[in-house]
Design a protein around this motif. Sequence first.
Motif, short mmCIF file in Angstrom:
data_model
loop_
_atom_site.label_atom_id
_atom_site.label_comp_id
_atom_site.label_asym_id
_atom_site.label_seq_id
_atom_site.Cartn_x
_atom_site.Cartn_y
_atom_site.Cartn_z
N UNK A 1 2.58 -0.70 -5.08
CA UNK A 1 3.29 -1.94 -4.78
C UNK A 1 2.58 -3.14 -5.40
N UNK A 2 1.25 -3.17 -5.28
CA UNK A 2 0.47 -4.27 -5.83
C UNK A 2 0.65 -4.35 -7.35
N UNK A 3 0.45 -3.23 -8.03
CA UNK A 3 0.53 -3.22 -9.49
C UNK A 3 1.93 -3.59 -9.98
N UNK A 4 2.95 -3.19 -9.23
CA UNK A 4 4.33 -3.45 -9.61
C UNK A 4 4.78 -4.87 -9.29
N UNK A 5 4.31 -5.44 -8.18
CA UNK A 5 4.85 -6.70 -7.69
C UNK A 5 3.86 -7.86 -7.60
#
Length: 118
Positions: free
Chosen positions: A15-19
Amino acid sequence: QANITPQELQEGELLYRTNCAACHGEAGQGDGVFAQELAQPAGEGHSDMQSGQMTVGPTDFSNPEHVLAASPARLHGKILRGGMGTGMPYWGPIFTEEQIWALVAYLWTFQFELNQWP
């Protein structure tokens, strides 16, 4: 660490890497590709802000003063409701409660090596 599972950390990292990394940076240092734009006066190109407002650059999660001074509940609230005046969007309508807590868990990895399990 006792309350965080490896699966939760994996989900939080995805989630962090994507958003989040585009603003907060891959290493959480507040130096993502959009970081400089967020520290500029609002106006042209910032249609969601009133003219004259400032946004602030993304938080540096590698700085212990930023992460260790915040409770898990505060980090959860920031993700849920956004940065309120900082330019950070609110993710509450997008992420589930479990996803928000997975992100909070992942943020601690910028300070502690939580991903090393016995």
